[in-house]
Design a protein around this motif. Structure first.
Motif, PDB file in Angstrom:
ATOM      1  N   ILE A  95      39.142  36.519  45.218  1.00  0.00           N
ATOM      2  CA  ILE A  95      38.588  36.469  43.865  1.00  0.00           C
ATOM      3  C   ILE A  95      37.780  35.189  43.672  1.00  0.00           C
ATOM      4  O   ILE A  95      38.252  34.079  43.962  1.00  0.00           O
ATOM      5  CB  ILE A  95      39.709  36.547  42.812  1.00  0.00           C
ATOM      6  N   ALA A 114      38.938  39.945  35.279  1.00  0.00           N
ATOM      7  CA  ALA A 114      39.221  40.083  36.708  1.00  0.00           C
ATOM      8  C   ALA A 114      40.715  39.946  36.973  1.00  0.00           C
ATOM      9  O   ALA A 114      41.280  40.669  37.809  1.00  0.00           O
ATOM     10  CB  ALA A 114      38.449  39.027  37.492  1.00  0.00           C
ATOM     11  N   GLU A 200      35.915  40.164  45.067  1.00  0.00           N
ATOM     12  CA  GLU A 200      35.319  40.293  43.735  1.00  0.00           C
ATOM     13  C   GLU A 200      34.577  39.003  43.410  1.00  0.00           C
ATOM     14  O   GLU A 200      35.155  37.913  43.438  1.00  0.00           O
ATOM     15  CB  GLU A 200      36.392  40.562  42.683  1.00  0.00           C
ATOM     16  N   ASP A 202      30.811  37.309  41.160  1.00  0.00           N
ATOM     17  CA  ASP A 202      29.765  37.585  40.177  1.00  0.00           C
ATOM     18  C   ASP A 202      28.441  36.916  40.520  1.00  0.00           C
ATOM     19  O   ASP A 202      27.431  37.186  39.887  1.00  0.00           O
ATOM     20  CB  ASP A 202      30.214  37.111  38.787  1.00  0.00           C
ATOM     21  N   THR A 233      33.121  44.908  48.556  1.00  0.00           N
ATOM     22  CA  THR A 233      32.712  43.912  47.573  1.00  0.00           C
ATOM     23  C   THR A 233      32.581  44.544  46.182  1.00  0.00           C
ATOM     24  O   THR A 233      32.160  45.693  46.043  1.00  0.00           O
ATOM     25  CB  THR A 233      31.378  43.272  47.963  1.00  0.00           C
ATOM     26  N   ILE A 234      32.934  43.761  45.179  1.00  0.00           N
ATOM     27  CA  ILE A 234      32.800  44.183  43.783  1.00  0.00           C
ATOM     28  C   ILE A 234      31.924  43.166  43.075  1.00  0.00           C
ATOM     29  O   ILE A 234      32.304  41.996  42.929  1.00  0.00           O
ATOM     30  CB  ILE A 234      34.161  44.263  43.068  1.00  0.00           C
ATOM     31  N   SER A 235      30.757  43.603  42.638  1.00  0.00           N
ATOM     32  CA  SER A 235      29.884  42.740  41.852  1.00  0.00           C
ATOM     33  C   SER A 235      30.276  42.910  40.384  1.00  0.00           C
ATOM     34  O   SER A 235      30.127  43.985  39.812  1.00  0.00           O
ATOM     35  CB  SER A 235      28.417  43.150  42.066  1.00  0.00           C
ATOM     36  N   PHE A 236      30.789  41.824  39.781  1.00  0.00           N
ATOM     37  CA  PHE A 236      31.366  41.948  38.448  1.00  0.00           C
ATOM     38  C   PHE A 236      30.629  41.074  37.442  1.00  0.00           C
ATOM     39  O   PHE A 236      30.532  39.857  37.610  1.00  0.00           O
ATOM     40  CB  PHE A 236      32.848  41.555  38.486  1.00  0.00           C
ATOM     41  N   LEU A 279      35.698  48.015  35.867  1.00  0.00           N
ATOM     42  CA  LEU A 279      36.399  47.297  36.936  1.00  0.00           C
ATOM     43  C   LEU A 279      37.714  48.006  37.272  1.00  0.00           C
ATOM     44  O   LEU A 279      38.093  48.114  38.434  1.00  0.00           O
ATOM     45  CB  LEU A 279      36.667  45.852  36.511  1.00  0.00           C
ATOM     46  N   TYR A 283      38.805  49.514  41.000  1.00  0.00           N
ATOM     47  CA  TYR A 283      40.067  49.220  41.676  1.00  0.00           C
ATOM     48  C   TYR A 283      40.878  50.497  41.925  1.00  0.00           C
ATOM     49  O   TYR A 283      41.578  50.610  42.938  1.00  0.00           O
ATOM     50  CB  TYR A 283      40.887  48.223  40.862  1.00  0.00           C
TER      51      TYR A 283
END
Length: 326
Positions: A95, A114, A200, A202, A233-236, A279, A283
């Motif tokens: 994270i 998050a 995760e 940004d 990958t998570i673009s948040f 989000l 998940y």
């Protein structure tokens, strides 16, 4: 019910038996009709011959033949793909805790959202998965080594602290090291369970600035690919996020491009989310991908059950219609 992947396909040759029985049954019925026509006085035949059911008399035989087909398929051992919960896997949740995560374009803030989603993800993972936690800003740290203790992971998530800069590559290298440490403890790479990194973030990497640097994110992603560890990958966040640093308002738009490339280079999957609900959905998708595996298992039981039931129904129908078993 499945008709693929038979474990004992040679049993399918037995399908010739019901086919032969069907042919014999049709032949016998025709011979009976031919013998009946030999009587000269058909009116007398109708008066002395017992009353027989019409076409319904064929129902028991038809049911019995279908039952034989179903039971033959069951004997051949059909298989089907099934999703089963993994009892061995390693997941590192990395994270981003850089200062941009305090942006409030996602309520109440990127970091708070998050944290909530990550804890829900930890709760939903199947119990046999070892979950570890890595936080990263200018450096990366293993906060929780891979473990099945979800409470330890959730407590560490609650205590994440923001810091300057973003070292995405270091996050991947640190996660890989945590995975290797667990593999060593389990007896080496051959005994290690499958692993994945869920990252995760940004914003784009700032340390080092070159993503292809030896410690850069792209280099780390290629290393993960070599080790067989995909990075999802998570673009948040949104393109409109801002943070206030020392009285200055600084835009912190998400960087989809680099996170997408990290996933591609490592063999992982890229996701994007601009709200807490999105989000959570990301998940949940990851939980299904990671927590379950597709295996091929026995699928003969439905065929066996249906075939057995039809045998019983055929016998009962025969007793009712013809007063004898087929």
């Amino acid at each position: 019910m499945s008709l693929s992947g038979f474990t004992q396909p040679w049993w399918l040759l037995f399908l010739l038996a019901p086919a032969a029985l069907l042919g014999g049954y049709v032949y016998v019925q025709r011979m009976r009709h031919t013998h009946a026509l030999r009587f000269a006085n058909l009116e007398m035949l109708e008066s002395v011959a017992p009353k027989r059911p019409g076409r319904s008399r064929h129902v028991p035989t038809a049911l019995l033949l279908v039952a034989l087909v179903l039971l033959t398929v069951a004997l051949a051992g059909p298989t089907a793909q099934k999703k089963v919960a993994r009892n061995r896997a390693t997941v590192i949740l990395a994270i981003d805790v850089s200062l941009s995560m305090q942006a409030t374009d996602v309520a109440p803030s990127r970091l708070a959202a998050a944290q909530e989603a990550a804890k829900a993800f930890a709760d939903r993972l199947t119990p046999g998965i070892n979950l570890g936690l890595v936080s990263f800003a200018g450096t990366a740290s293993v906060l929780v080594s891979p473990t099945t203790d979800r409470n330890a992971v959730k407590e560490a998530i609650d205590h994440l602290q923001l810091a300057e800069r973003t070292a995405t590559g270091e996050a991947i290298f640190t996660s890989l090291q945590a995975i290797e440490n667990l593999a060593s403890a389990l007896g080496g790479a051959n005994q290690a369970p499958p692993a994945r990194i869920v990252m995760e973030s940004d914003g784009k990497q700032t340390v080092p600035q070159n993503l292809d640097d030896p410690r850069g994110a792209f280099t780390a992603a290629r290393e993960a690919k070599k080790k067989g560890v995909p990075v999802s990958t998570i673009s948040f966040g949104t393109l409109y996020g801002t943070v206030d640093i020392q009285g200055q308002t600084i835009p912190v738009p998400v960087d989809d491009a680099s996170l997408h490339e990290i996933a591609n280079l490592s063999g992982g999957t890229f996701f994007s989310a601009s709200s807490l609900s999105e989000l959570h959905k990301v998940y949940q998708t990851l939980e299904k991908q990671i927590g379950f595996e597709t295996t091929r298992g026995d699928a003969g039981r439905p065929w066996l059950i249906l075939g057995t039931v039809l045998v019983a129904v055929a016998g009962a129908t025969a007793l009712v219609l013809t007063r004898r078993l087929p």
